[in-house]
Design a protein around this motif. Structure first.
Motif, short mmCIF file in Angstrom:
data_model
loop_
_atom_site.label_atom_id
_atom_site.label_comp_id
_atom_site.label_asym_id
_atom_site.label_seq_id
_atom_site.Cartn_x
_atom_site.Cartn_y
_atom_site.Cartn_z
N SER A 199 -4.36 50.05 20.02
CA SER A 199 -4.96 50.84 19.12
C SER A 199 -6.19 50.49 18.57
O SER A 199 -7.16 51.46 18.21
CB SER A 199 -4.16 51.70 18.33
N TYR B 286 -0.19 52.08 23.56
CA TYR B 286 -1.26 52.37 22.75
C TYR B 286 -1.19 51.71 21.39
O TYR B 286 -1.94 51.60 20.63
CB TYR B 286 -1.28 54.01 22.72
N GLU B 287 0.08 51.72 20.73
CA GLU B 287 0.38 51.20 19.58
C GLU B 287 -0.12 49.72 19.51
O GLU B 287 -0.53 49.24 18.44
CB GLU B 287 1.94 51.37 19.29
#
Length: 119
Positions: free
Chosen positions: A84, A80-81
């Motif tokens: 994002s 996700y990082e």
């Protein structure tokens, strides 16, 4: 004011495949790990079969026409990082993946396409 674009969306082909898989396997979920097997391909499982925890983020509960319940879409926090800033589009392509995703016997596989948020 426009509502924000969804973080995860489905193509019509992906929605159709989910309806077929739902008829056989019951409620469904996705998990995107970015790790082994098909790498960045989303894996589709019966809901709850893949155990999520503190290292995962629930990105969306996808509404699919013709299905009674939403399809949850999870992603590992580390992935996700990296992703994002994107909108994820779940699509289907011909060919068998090498993972454990439910669509493997169908001769197709789910695939993520992405678009920068705001485009």
């Amino acid at each position: 004011m426009n509502s924000p674009a969804p973080r995860v969306e489905l193509t019509s082909a992906a929605a159709e495949l989910l309806r077929r898989l739902r008829a056989v396997h019951g409620p469904l979920m996705f998990h995107q790990s970015g790790g082994c097997c098909d790498g960045s391909a989303p894996m589709c499982y019966p809901e709850g079969e893949f155990r999520t925890g503190d290292s995962d983020v629930l990105l969306a509960s996808l509404t699919v026409e013709g299905m009674d319940e939403p399809v949850s879409f999870w992603m590992s926090k580390s992935q996700y990082e990296v992703w994002s800033h994107t909108r994820l589009i779940v699509d289907v392509v011909e060919g068998r993946g090498s993972g454990f995703s439910l669509e493997a016997p169908e001769g197709v596989r789910f695939l993520i396409r992405s678009r920068l948020v705001g485009t």
